[in-house]
Scaffold this active site. Structure first.
Site, PDB file in Angstrom:
ATOM      1  N   GLY A 215       0.770  -1.229   0.000  1.00  0.00           N
ATOM      2  CA  GLY A 215       0.000   0.000   0.000  1.00  0.00           C
ATOM      3  C   GLY A 215       0.799   1.276   0.000  1.00  0.00           C
TER       4      GLY A 215
ATOM      5  N   ALA B  42       2.793  -6.625  -9.185  1.00  0.00           N
ATOM      6  CA  ALA B  42       1.696  -5.727  -8.845  1.00  0.00           C
ATOM      7  C   ALA B  42       0.384  -6.316  -9.322  1.00  0.00           C
ATOM      8  CB  ALA B  42       1.900  -4.379  -9.527  1.00  0.00           C
TER       9      ALA B  42
ATOM     10  N   THR C   9      -2.833  -4.417  -8.093  1.00  0.00           N
ATOM     11  CA  THR C   9      -3.545  -3.143  -8.206  1.00  0.00           C
ATOM     12  C   THR C   9      -2.605  -1.945  -8.049  1.00  0.00           C
ATOM     13  OG1 THR C   9      -4.027  -3.161  -5.851  1.00  0.00           O
ATOM     14  CG2 THR C   9      -5.677  -4.142  -7.279  1.00  0.00           C
ATOM     15  N   SER C  10      -1.350  -2.179  -7.722  1.00  0.00           N
ATOM     16  CA  SER C  10      -0.416  -1.066  -7.508  1.00  0.00           C
ATOM     17  C   SER C  10       0.436  -0.822  -8.752  1.00  0.00           C
ATOM     18  CB  SER C  10       0.478  -1.390  -6.305  1.00  0.00           C
ATOM     19  OG  SER C  10       1.414  -2.381  -6.662  1.00  0.00           O
TER      20      SER C  10
ATOM     21  N   ASP D 154     -10.000  -6.714   1.435  1.00  0.00           N
ATOM     22  CA  ASP D 154      -8.858  -7.280   2.105  1.00  0.00           C
ATOM     23  C   ASP D 154      -9.354  -7.934   3.354  1.00  0.00           C
ATOM     24  OD1 ASP D 154      -6.170  -7.367   1.346  1.00  0.00           O
ATOM     25  OD2 ASP D 154      -6.298  -5.211   1.007  1.00  0.00           O
TER      26      ASP D 154
ATOM     27  N   SER E 153      -2.515 -15.824   3.898  1.00  0.00           N
ATOM     28  CA  SER E 153      -1.792 -15.703   2.639  1.00  0.00           C
ATOM     29  C   SER E 153      -0.314 -15.414   2.891  1.00  0.00           C
ATOM     30  CB  SER E 153      -2.431 -14.569   1.826  1.00  0.00           C
ATOM     31  OG  SER E 153      -1.583 -14.147   0.798  1.00  0.00           O
TER      32      SER E 153
ATOM     33  N   LYS F  82      -2.501   1.011   3.205  1.00  0.00           N
ATOM     34  CA  LYS F  82      -3.452  -0.093   3.321  1.00  0.00           C
ATOM     35  C   LYS F  82      -4.011  -0.171   4.734  1.00  0.00           C
ATOM     36  CE  LYS F  82      -3.422  -4.943   1.974  1.00  0.00           C
ATOM     37  NZ  LYS F  82      -2.626  -5.844   1.103  1.00  0.00           N
TER      38      LYS F  82
END
Lengths: 508, 508
Positions: free
Chosen positions: B186, B214, B216-217, B274, B282, B306
């Site tokens: 994040g 990545a 979403t980043s 999330d 994870s 995040k």
């Protein structure tokens, strides 16, 4: 933000020519774009990318699939069949592709995931976006899961119900009283609707009945109706039939009264979850959208029915009544026996024959189906105030036994396009008992499964004639049920299942 | 039950010839069958029908799309690219199509939806079926939603973690101590991994580091690494590099250590949720699968990171520690400042340049990145017992400043296939301030969005050089940041976003 770059003077990269690719993706809009087209490059191709596709005033959201072969030419966009239908485009039409802006109401879904109670307005936003096609299937799945179990309060179910009512058309019959009925499914052969509609319409009540097709069962009421008349009415046709005959028997999907519900149900069925709150919102919103003011709900209770215990049914009853009160709907919930199939037929045409036998007062008409239909019609005559308390059964029976109901039934069929005799499948197989004893238990779900393997509901003549009600004394060699199929292969599929016959019927 | 009918002596209807249709459906297996083929007729085509497709020993589950055009010929089955890859088939191979039996573990997912606590074994069954591809995306979405928010107890997170460890390969380094680090993402530019790996490997520790790309980043660590060396190692290559140099910097996806996690993350990212429990499972399962025994977790805390508050971070810390204890993993959680980007680069190559500047002890190397890397390396030196408590920073700084870390870095790169200088995009645009004042607030998420619009992470040279840290005094005309892109069009996309500059940076 969209893909049109105002600085470019050339043909905009996001205007593409429709290529009818001929792929049926069921209810999911899919757009097939070449890997080397501008839109693909701009959007990137991440997990489950979705884009806005528009044509004239219509706008849909489609999942992007990237094509690396020559299926799609330059400046073309392939569209799945449902996407073409929803956009109302033909091969060669020009569509515009835009970036999908973040869908704000998904924040509300996440809030619900965190266990928060949502306001009525939140449900309106969510349902609005779902109807606009802005949610992907996995987002719909997340919404359904977040609302599952007993996660919704009464005000929330009320909010969801109202949102679903507002999401589509709403009929108005200019009557103080419009009765309707609904059965919280799960019981094979429980096909009371055509009988109840005929009795009530004959009694002079206005009953604009819409029904659903089967999704997981071997027959929905609309499937049964379509074996003897046309069930696929437009809204105008439905209004004409009701105006003429007081009642109709139509497929609800044809009139799009609850577009939100159609989308939610697809994912719910695929997940095989029955969220109590959503079920209540679904049922009540459809009734209100169809213009109903007084509703009787039939909940069959049984170990292998949808609702498995009286306690569970009682909870549903209380919630339904509370929500109905909040939206000014008069409601009566009736709990019925759900331990075995109703009538003998399972499957569209076979169930239709039971319905006709009752309407025609045939000697061998299934008594249980007749009784249930009369009871439900009676409840509706009473809650509507057409007859006094306790007078319903006598009046409903009178209308049925005199043949008035059957005459009304035929007139409604005529107004819908004509009556025809249902036709059963020509491939049959009698399943004989290898044991003797009394029928002690019946697994409704497994009976339904066999009828589906035989081809129902797609093959309208397929299914079974069930001849082993609870308590019947069975001798070795007796026919337990007869399978019907329209194709030999399908008969074979159903027969394969018979090795587990003792899981379907307990005889002892 | 399958489609082979033992009575048929002809060619079985469920054996079809593969047709490489060239459609990329991302991670979803899709099979394209003609509407008139036997399998379509047998399965019916309901919502989201799925079938089993097998070739030799491999078996996948694919979603059925029905083709009404001549895309697919008789006796052919079209397969999407991922389905071909997973089945390992070529055009013309014969595959077998079978009915998908009900997936029993979905009953456990429904139980979780109803708020029940699941046993460890339940998570094993669910994860096993997910890895086998038996869950559709909407079923995975339902599982993720049912486990979201704080719906998992510590024993449940532990069960899920163990199930994920068992679902894939597990490396063994024959060492009592194998350190690893992880950042709960994040924060743009927070690219400490190559520095930390170099310091620790130089210190003689075994650090087989795998990182992700990545999703979403604008850059994942694996994206950054791939700008200066080969990150795509096979398991054998990874083992060779670690054997030779004590450490590696590899893409985790290439070694398939956590196949379950790969599938869950795709849907989680698409849902933008999330789940705390799943995040913990994870992270920890990946570390254990990679053979780690001692782990340092970096949690940046900031309004637009995040994890948004110290309280939230504290809850995650406690849960992580409890689960780590249950699986015998030594764990240290470090909360760090998440209020602004780390270093100056945002985007793969631009971040790599920051990393190199630190390793090379360049004068203008970003001090914040250096400090973070040293701090994390120090924590790992301490928890591993390599140095005494409080001695870590001195030792880590020593290794970095002496150039030992950089030499180790170059040797690791060489073992992975060679070092090359990262290349930044040639299209640039300087964003100038139109106001003056102090930088008061930075929206990390919006900075990331701009870097992505400029093409990152796909375009490795794209992104931005961020020059406006908190507290900087800005004059009118000062460069706030410089955009980098590999294509002019992408630079334009990023520039379009600049009209909302005051939402990205608060200057006052």
């Amino acid at each position: 933000m969209d893909f049109i770059n105002p600085d470019h003077t050339s043909w905009p990269a996001n205007i593409l020519k429709v290529h009818a690719i001929g792929i049926d993706t069921y209810l999911e809009n899919v757009i097939y774009l070449r890997a080397d087209c501008e839109v693909c490059k701009s959007e990137g191709f991440k997990a489950l990318t979705r884009v806005v596709v528009s044509f004239r005033e219509v706008e849909i959201v489609a999942t992007l699939n990237v094509v690396y072969s020559e299926l799609i030419h330059h400046n073309e966009a392939g569209l799945s069949q449902i996407a073409m239908k929803r956009l109302n485009v033909q091969n060669g039409d020009l569509v515009r592709i835009d970036h999908l802006d973040p869908v704000n109401s998904l924040g509300l879904v996440r809030s619900k995931m965190y266990g928060n109670e949502l306001a009525e307005e939140a449900y309106q936003q969510i349902i609005h976006d779902i109807v606009k096609g802005r949610y992907s299937n996995i987002e719909v799945a997340a919404f359904i899961t977040a609302c599952s179990a007993n996660n919704l309060t009464i005000p929330e179910i009320t909010g969801l119900t109202k949102a679903m009512i507002f999401s589509g058309k709403r009929l108005n019959w200019n009557k103080d009283m419009v009765p309707d009925k609904h059965c919280v499914g799960g019981l094979p052969g429980n096909r009371t609707t055509p009988i109840v509609v005929s009795i009530l319409a004959a009694a002079g009540l206005t009953i604009p009945k819409t029904s659903s097709k089967a999704i997981t069962s071997p027959a929905g009421t609309a499937d049964v109706i379509s074996t003897f008349t046309n069930a696929n009415l437009t809204l105008e046709e439905l209004q004409y039939v009701v105006q003429k005959e007081n009642g109709c028997m139509a497929w609800g999907g044809g009139v799009h009264l609850s577009p939100a519900d159609d989308l939610l149900i697809t994912v719910e069925k695929a997940l095989d979850v029955d969220s109590e709150g959503q079920m209540i919102a679904s049922v009540l919103s459809k009734k209100v959208a169809a213009g109903a003011t007084h509703v009787v709900i039939d909940i069959p209770v049984g170990k292998t029915a949808k609702v498995r215990s009286a306690e569970e049914a009682e909870v549903i009853r209380q919630k339904m009544e509370a929500v109905a009160a909040a939206i000014n709907l008069k409601l009566k919930v009736v709990l019925t026996d759900g331990s075995q199939p109703v009538g003998r037929g399972i499957g569209p045409a076979l169930e239709a024959l039971d319905v006709l036998a009752v309407l025609r007062n045939e000697e061998n008409a299934p008594e249980d189906l007749r009784e249930r239909a009369v009871m439900l019609a009676a409840e509706m005559l009473e809650i509507s105030g057409t007859v006094g308390q306790g007078q319903g059964k006598v009046r409903a029976s009178e209308i049925l036994l005199s043949g008035e109901a059957y005459q009304k039934f035929l007139r409604i069929c005529k107004a819908q396009g004509g009556f025809r005799e249902p036709v059963v499948g020509k491939f049959t197989f009698e399943v004989l008992s290898t044991v003797f004893g009394k029928v002690l238990e019946i697994d409704n779900r497994k009976l339904a499964r066999i009828a589906k393997l035989a081809g129902a509901p797609k093959a309208k003549g397929a299914g079974m004639l069930f001849l082993s009600p609870l308590g019947r004394e069975i001798q070795v060699g007796d026919v337990l049920f007869t399978l019907y199929a329209e194709a030999e292969g399908e008969l074979e599929y159903a027969k394969e299942f018979l090795s587990n016959l003792n899981e379907v019927l307990v005889i002892g």
